[in-house]
Write a protein that holds these residues in place. Structure first.
Motif, PDB file in Angstrom:
ATOM      1  N   THR A 124     -35.776  -4.136  33.995  1.00  0.00           N
ATOM      2  CA  THR A 124     -35.926  -2.916  33.417  1.00  0.00           C
ATOM      3  C   THR A 124     -35.932  -2.077  32.171  1.00  0.00           C
ATOM      4  N   ALA A 125     -35.988  -1.256  31.627  1.00  0.00           N
ATOM      5  CA  ALA A 125     -36.070  -1.400  30.216  1.00  0.00           C
ATOM      6  C   ALA A 125     -34.688   0.015  29.867  1.00  0.00           C
ATOM      7  N   LEU A 126     -33.957   0.253  31.312  1.00  0.00           N
ATOM      8  CA  LEU A 126     -33.446   2.138  30.973  1.00  0.00           C
ATOM      9  C   LEU A 126     -31.968   1.066  30.226  1.00  0.00           C
ATOM     10  N   ARG A 127     -31.920   1.809  28.760  1.00  0.00           N
ATOM     11  CA  ARG A 127     -30.386   1.524  28.392  1.00  0.00           C
ATOM     12  C   ARG A 127     -29.099   2.862  28.836  1.00  0.00           C
ATOM     13  N   PRO A 128     -28.460   1.893  28.649  1.00  0.00           N
ATOM     14  CA  PRO A 128     -27.036   2.529  28.726  1.00  0.00           C
ATOM     15  C   PRO A 128     -26.778   4.306  28.338  1.00  0.00           C
ATOM     16  N   THR A 129     -26.145   5.129  28.191  1.00  0.00           N
ATOM     17  CA  THR A 129     -25.753   6.366  27.391  1.00  0.00           C
ATOM     18  C   THR A 129     -24.704   6.376  26.764  1.00  0.00           C
ATOM     19  N   PRO A 130     -24.453   6.519  25.763  1.00  0.00           N
ATOM     20  CA  PRO A 130     -22.982   6.771  25.111  1.00  0.00           C
ATOM     21  C   PRO A 130     -22.173   6.775  26.021  1.00  0.00           C
ATOM     22  N   GLN A 131     -21.843   7.895  26.859  1.00  0.00           N
ATOM     23  CA  GLN A 131     -20.628   8.375  27.748  1.00  0.00           C
ATOM     24  C   GLN A 131     -20.469   7.004  28.571  1.00  0.00           C
ATOM     25  N   GLN A 132     -21.718   5.790  29.137  1.00  0.00           N
ATOM     26  CA  GLN A 132     -21.911   5.107  29.600  1.00  0.00           C
ATOM     27  C   GLN A 132     -21.517   3.317  28.998  1.00  0.00           C
ATOM     28  N   GLU A 133     -21.207   3.858  28.344  1.00  0.00           N
ATOM     29  CA  GLU A 133     -21.239   2.773  27.645  1.00  0.00           C
ATOM     30  C   GLU A 133     -19.104   2.245  27.162  1.00  0.00           C
ATOM     31  N   ALA A 134     -19.216   4.048  26.972  1.00  0.00           N
ATOM     32  CA  ALA A 134     -17.529   4.082  26.791  1.00  0.00           C
ATOM     33  C   ALA A 134     -16.577   3.600  28.039  1.00  0.00           C
ATOM     34  N   LEU A 135     -17.542   4.144  29.106  1.00  0.00           N
ATOM     35  CA  LEU A 135     -17.233   3.907  30.881  1.00  0.00           C
ATOM     36  C   LEU A 135     -17.066   2.803  31.369  1.00  0.00           C
ATOM     37  N   ALA A 136     -17.830   1.864  30.128  1.00  0.00           N
ATOM     38  CA  ALA A 136     -17.685   0.709  31.149  1.00  0.00           C
ATOM     39  C   ALA A 136     -16.485  -0.371  29.665  1.00  0.00           C
ATOM     40  N   HIS A 137     -15.922   0.500  29.177  1.00  0.00           N
ATOM     41  CA  HIS A 137     -15.538  -0.325  28.403  1.00  0.00           C
ATOM     42  C   HIS A 137     -13.439   0.056  28.807  1.00  0.00           C
ATOM     43  N   GLN A 138     -13.822   0.488  29.804  1.00  0.00           N
ATOM     44  CA  GLN A 138     -12.359   1.423  30.096  1.00  0.00           C
ATOM     45  C   GLN A 138     -12.514  -0.103  30.847  1.00  0.00           C
ATOM     46  N   SER A 139     -10.442   0.544  31.503  1.00  0.00           N
ATOM     47  CA  SER A 139     -10.267  -0.697  32.535  1.00  0.00           C
ATOM     48  C   SER A 139     -10.404   0.032  33.743  1.00  0.00           C
ATOM     49  N   HIS A 140     -11.175  -1.047  35.049  1.00  0.00           N
ATOM     50  CA  HIS A 140     -11.755  -0.279  36.276  1.00  0.00           C
ATOM     51  C   HIS A 140     -10.693  -1.748  37.412  1.00  0.00           C
ATOM     52  N   PRO A 141     -10.889  -1.275  38.300  1.00  0.00           N
ATOM     53  CA  PRO A 141      -9.918  -1.648  39.712  1.00  0.00           C
ATOM     54  C   PRO A 141     -11.761  -3.274  39.747  1.00  0.00           C
ATOM     55  N   GLY A 142     -11.305  -4.859  39.722  1.00  0.00           N
ATOM     56  CA  GLY A 142     -13.044  -5.352  39.980  1.00  0.00           C
ATOM     57  C   GLY A 142     -12.426  -5.145  41.918  1.00  0.00           C
ATOM     58  N   LEU A 143     -13.339  -6.289  42.160  1.00  0.00           N
ATOM     59  CA  LEU A 143     -13.917  -6.556  43.477  1.00  0.00           C
ATOM     60  C   LEU A 143     -12.190  -6.506  43.945  1.00  0.00           C
ATOM     61  N   THR A 144     -12.395  -5.739  45.822  1.00  0.00           N
ATOM     62  CA  THR A 144     -11.021  -5.614  45.871  1.00  0.00           C
ATOM     63  C   THR A 144     -11.413  -6.557  47.006  1.00  0.00           C
ATOM     64  N   PRO A 145      -9.900  -7.538  47.961  1.00  0.00           N
ATOM     65  CA  PRO A 145      -9.556  -8.718  48.462  1.00  0.00           C
ATOM     66  C   PRO A 145     -10.419  -9.346  49.406  1.00  0.00           C
ATOM     67  N   LEU A 146     -11.333  -8.369  50.174  1.00  0.00           N
ATOM     68  CA  LEU A 146     -12.448  -8.075  50.666  1.00  0.00           C
ATOM     69  C   LEU A 146     -13.838  -8.455  50.137  1.00  0.00           C
ATOM     70  N   GLN A 147     -13.863  -7.568  49.126  1.00  0.00           N
ATOM     71  CA  GLN A 147     -14.703  -8.269  48.741  1.00  0.00           C
ATOM     72  C   GLN A 147     -15.138 -10.056  47.767  1.00  0.00           C
ATOM     73  N   THR A 148     -13.343 -10.441  47.684  1.00  0.00           N
ATOM     74  CA  THR A 148     -14.076 -11.453  47.110  1.00  0.00           C
ATOM     75  C   THR A 148     -14.444 -12.556  48.039  1.00  0.00           C
ATOM     76  N   GLN A 149     -13.789 -11.987  49.325  1.00  0.00           N
ATOM     77  CA  GLN A 149     -13.793 -12.924  49.941  1.00  0.00           C
ATOM     78  C   GLN A 149     -15.146 -13.117  50.934  1.00  0.00           C
ATOM     79  N   HIS A 150     -16.045 -11.837  50.609  1.00  0.00           N
ATOM     80  CA  HIS A 150     -17.180 -11.883  50.967  1.00  0.00           C
ATOM     81  C   HIS A 150     -18.488 -12.451  50.150  1.00  0.00           C
ATOM     82  N   GLN A 151     -17.672 -12.130  49.005  1.00  0.00           N
ATOM     83  CA  GLN A 151     -18.948 -13.465  47.507  1.00  0.00           C
ATOM     84  C   GLN A 151     -18.504 -15.227  48.666  1.00  0.00           C
ATOM     85  N   GLN A 152     -17.550 -15.163  48.156  1.00  0.00           N
ATOM     86  CA  GLN A 152     -17.208 -17.139  48.669  1.00  0.00           C
ATOM     87  C   GLN A 152     -17.637 -16.838  49.944  1.00  0.00           C
TER      88      GLN A 152
END
Length: 349
Positions: free
Chosen positions: A174-202
């Motif tokens: 895909t050729a879509l590039r992030p907007t400046p707002q999306q780039e700023a949002l990606a550099h913020q601190s966010h919660p990652g996978l929940t414990p159930l999501q971790t078990q799901h992937q494992q």
């Protein structure tokens, strides 16, 4: 070594932008390979188990057996008001780098990948938070038998147009590039996978039937109703589209900052490969022109017969009767003169 120096700074930047929970939960964090991930399989969304769950689409991850499919599933967010930004693969400096997903108050950039069911490349069309309650878009989500009090209906044009490319950038991505707002949002601190999501992937990584080398792009468990539950409420993939591999590219995982380098074990090829199907073109249709219509015969002219003239016969003179002698008139009869009455006589005598 030059190629390694180009990739490692990118991986370190990705690790700095994520929380430790993401780094420990994502088996493929920091893994960089030169073979593109398979296309996304098409599958039906399982029904919503209970109100409050949010749909998290499936994706291809990298493990000891190469690419494996992490089924899509319904997940309870870590807190009210949070939405999921899906993971995706991105072509960076001649290799494919895995970018993990995260929770946040807004849906960020996920490479323009069309995961379906609300995640059509940008944002999320499956619902929104309002006053602590999640409102579901009934045109996108499968409610099943769940009793949903907060919902709306907003049709989406390309709700079924998913199951395509699973990476951004490079040849065929895909050729879509992030907007400046999306780039700023990606550099913020966010919660990652929940414990159930971790078990799901494992659990997905340990299930050999979900390896691409085994299912060839058609995982038998494409989605589940609840995370880390593969024995009930699952749906299989409905397609297996081939993945185009650019010429000269092979699976070459590069080392990363944390953890050992996963080893790729390609599927053993059979000794006698199946013969390639032969192409027999259908015979070209022969053209038989339709016969030209015969012209209708010109009408023959038959003149009406000329009327024949029959003169009327000359009239025959009628014979005139012979003249007759004038009739002899009898002499007039003489009548005696009336008698005179004697008025002197009394009447009746």
């Amino acid at each position: 070594m030059h190629r390694l120096r180009l990739v490692v700074p990118v991986l370190l930047a990705l690790g700095a932008a994520t929380t430790p929970q993401i780094a420990s939960a994502q088996v493929a964090v920091g893994v960089t390979v030169t073979v593109p991930p398979p296309v996304l399989p098409v599958y039906a969304q399982p029904p919503l188990p209970d109100p409050g769950y949010i749909w998290v689409p499936g994706y291809w991850a990298w493990g000891a057996g190469g690419y494996y499919w992490v089924p899509g599933t319904w997940v309870l967010p870590p807190a009210a008001g949070l939405l999921w930004t899906p993971a995706y693969w991105e072509w960076i400096n001649g290799a494919y780098v895995f970018v993990p997903g995260y929770w946040g108050p807004q849906v960020g950039y996920y490479g323009g990948i069309n995961y379906g069911y609300g995640y059509f490349g940008t944002g999320y069309a499956g619902g929104y938070w309002h006053s602590g309650a999640f409102f579901y878009n009934r045109a996108v989500n499968n409610f099943g038998r769940a009793h949903i009090e907060h919902f709306y209906s907003r049709p989406v044009a390309n709700r079924q147009a998913f199951g395509g490319v699973s990476f951004n950038g490079g040849r065929g991505g895909t050729a879509l590039r992030p907007t400046p707002q999306q780039e700023a949002l990606a550099h913020q601190s966010h919660p990652g996978l929940t414990p159930l999501q971790t078990q799901h992937q494992q659990a997905a990584a340990g299930n050999h039937t979900l390896w691409n080398s085994v299912n060839h792009g058609r995982p038998p468990i494409a989605a589940t109703s609840r995370p880390a539950t593969f024995n009930a409420g699952t749906v299989p993939a409905r397609n297996a589209a081939p993945t185009p591999h650019p010429a000269g590219q092979t699976a070459q995982p590069l080392p990363h900052a944390a953890g050992p380098t996963p080893q790729y074990h390609p599927q053993q090829q059979p000794n006698h490969p199946a013969p390639a199907p032969q192409y027999h073109p259908a015979p070209a249709p022969q053209y038989h022109p339709a016969p030209a219509p015969r012209p209708a015969p010109a009408p023959e002219y038959h003149p009406a017969p000329a009327p024949q003239y029959h003169p009327a016969p000359a009239p025959h003179p009628e014979p005139r009767p012979a003249p007759q002698a004038a009739p002899q008139h009898a002499p007039p009869q003489q009548h005696a003169p009336p008698q005179e009455h004697d008025d002197r006589r009394p009447p009746g005598n």
